[in-house]
Design a protein around this motif. Structure first.
Motif, mmCIF file in Angstrom:
data_model
loop_
_atom_site.group_PDB
_atom_site.id
_atom_site.type_symbol
_atom_site.label_atom_id
_atom_site.label_comp_id
_atom_site.label_asym_id
_atom_site.label_seq_id
_atom_site.Cartn_x
_atom_site.Cartn_y
_atom_site.Cartn_z
ATOM 1 N N GLU A 46 33.795 24.972 22.726
ATOM 2 C CA GLU A 46 33.919 25.193 24.170
ATOM 3 C C GLU A 46 34.008 26.683 24.499
ATOM 4 N N VAL A 59 30.499 28.313 23.975
ATOM 5 C CA VAL A 59 29.569 27.962 25.052
ATOM 6 C C VAL A 59 29.927 28.703 26.332
ATOM 7 N N GLU A 68 26.013 23.130 23.465
ATOM 8 C CA GLU A 68 27.155 22.695 22.653
ATOM 9 C C GLU A 68 26.711 22.368 21.228
#
Length: 333
Positions: free
Chosen positions: A82, A85, A95
């Motif tokens: 996360e 990204v 992802e």
């Protein structure tokens, strides 16, 4: 006490956590054993704990004090995906791609640990190219707010030498920026002065090197160094910077007095800024081989957190030295 022993003592006073991602290389494991034994830094070793400890035991190496993280089974993997990204999604990173890079490339995973606050720095390059080491660092960490570019230097310790800081010098850029323009050269000079101050603890005296001393030769290459000197002086008037100097005028007091009598810096420099990567690389290797100098680096500067590269021909002791310097950089950060 030698210079490297002095900075080891500094590192021990405020232990930093350094990631070593290249655990498939025996030299990394040997270095880890020495670092943990001397309590220079806390270490995170990337890979399977059982397999690495088994490998270490076969070579009589003790890694019990290390923290082991296996990217393929790490509980925080999705958090790092996360994060990655969020940082690179605008560049098209999905992802799936982020997860693949983090799981399959320990360099990316190591830098993600720094970005998330789990580690303070990383050392790699024994088994990877400079470009491979720096790419994830720039993508995930970026540059420092007060730096215009990422550059690299070698910390040189010359035995039985009265020049520089009792034989201690920084040579820059000797590992990264191929042909810096005047603005980049000025930035390298300023960052190198700050690195000298933080690592050596003495006043940096910066010489901008050339084949000319104060107008003794005319050439566009000389003009670049003259312009870079003026820029550096205007951007950092608190730092002792002067040039352009030939090498002897920069470090030998009698020659400096003869060739540049109006300069307070000539003859006393301890930070040598080379006009391009060719001269910087040749210069440090000549000094290392002919003067039997210790050469630590290439040490990067300008990255938002310390990530340092190694020569692929490095020894385990070289890795220990660079980890020690990285720990000091992390303390300063």
């Amino acid at each position: 006490m030698s210079f490297i022993e002095t900075i080891k003592e500094k590192a021990k006073k405020n232990l930093q956590t350094i990631v070593l991602p290249e655990t498939n290389d025996k030299r990394t494991l040997e270095a880890a054993h020495k670092i943990l034994e001397e309590k220079i830094a806390n270490l995170i070793l990337l890979g399977d704990e059982v397999a690495l400890k088994k490998e270490a035991a076969q070579h009589n190496l003790n890694l019990e004090a290390a923290t082991f993280i296996n990217p393929t089974s790490c509980d925080e993997l999705e958090d790092y995906v996360e994060l990655f990204v969020k940082l690179r999604g605008h560049k098209g990173l999905s992802e799936k791609s982020a997860r693949t890079l983090l799981v399959e490339n320990p360099l990316y995973f190591g830098v993600a640990l720094i970005k998330s606050g789990k580690a303070d720095g990383m050392v790699a390059g024994a088994a990877n190219s400079t470009a491979d080491v720096l790419r994830p660092s720039l993508q995930i960490l970026g540059t420092k707010k007060d730096s215009k570019l990422v550059s690299a230097f070698f910390l040189m310790v010359v035995p039985n030498c009265d020049y520089g800081q009792k034989g201690i010098f920084i040579f820059a850029d000797s590992g990264l920026v191929q042909n810096p323009n005047a603005e980049e050269l000025a930035s390298i000079a300023i960052d190198s002065a700050k690195s000298f101050q933080s690592l050596v603890g003495k006043e940096p005296i910066v010489a901008m090197l050339s084949h000319s001393t104060k107008g003794s030769a005319k050439h566009p290459d000389v003009d670049k160094v003259i312009e870079a000197t003026k820029l550096a002086q205007s951007l950092a008037p608190q730092i002792a910077i002067d040039g352009e100097f030939q090498l002897d005028a920069a470090i030998v007091p009698s020659v400096g007095k003869s060739k540049a009598p109006d300069s307070k810096i000539a003859g006393y420099a301890n930070v040598l800024v080379f006009p391009d990567l060719d001269s910087g690389n040749i210069g440090y290797k000549l000094t290392q081989r002919l003067a039997k100098a210790e050469a630590y680096g290439p040490i990067t500067q300008g990255i938002a957190a310390p990530v340092n590269d190694l020569s692929r021909g490095c020894s385990s002791d070289d890795i220990v030295g660079v980890v020690t310097i990285t720990a000091l950089q992390a303390q300063q950060k």
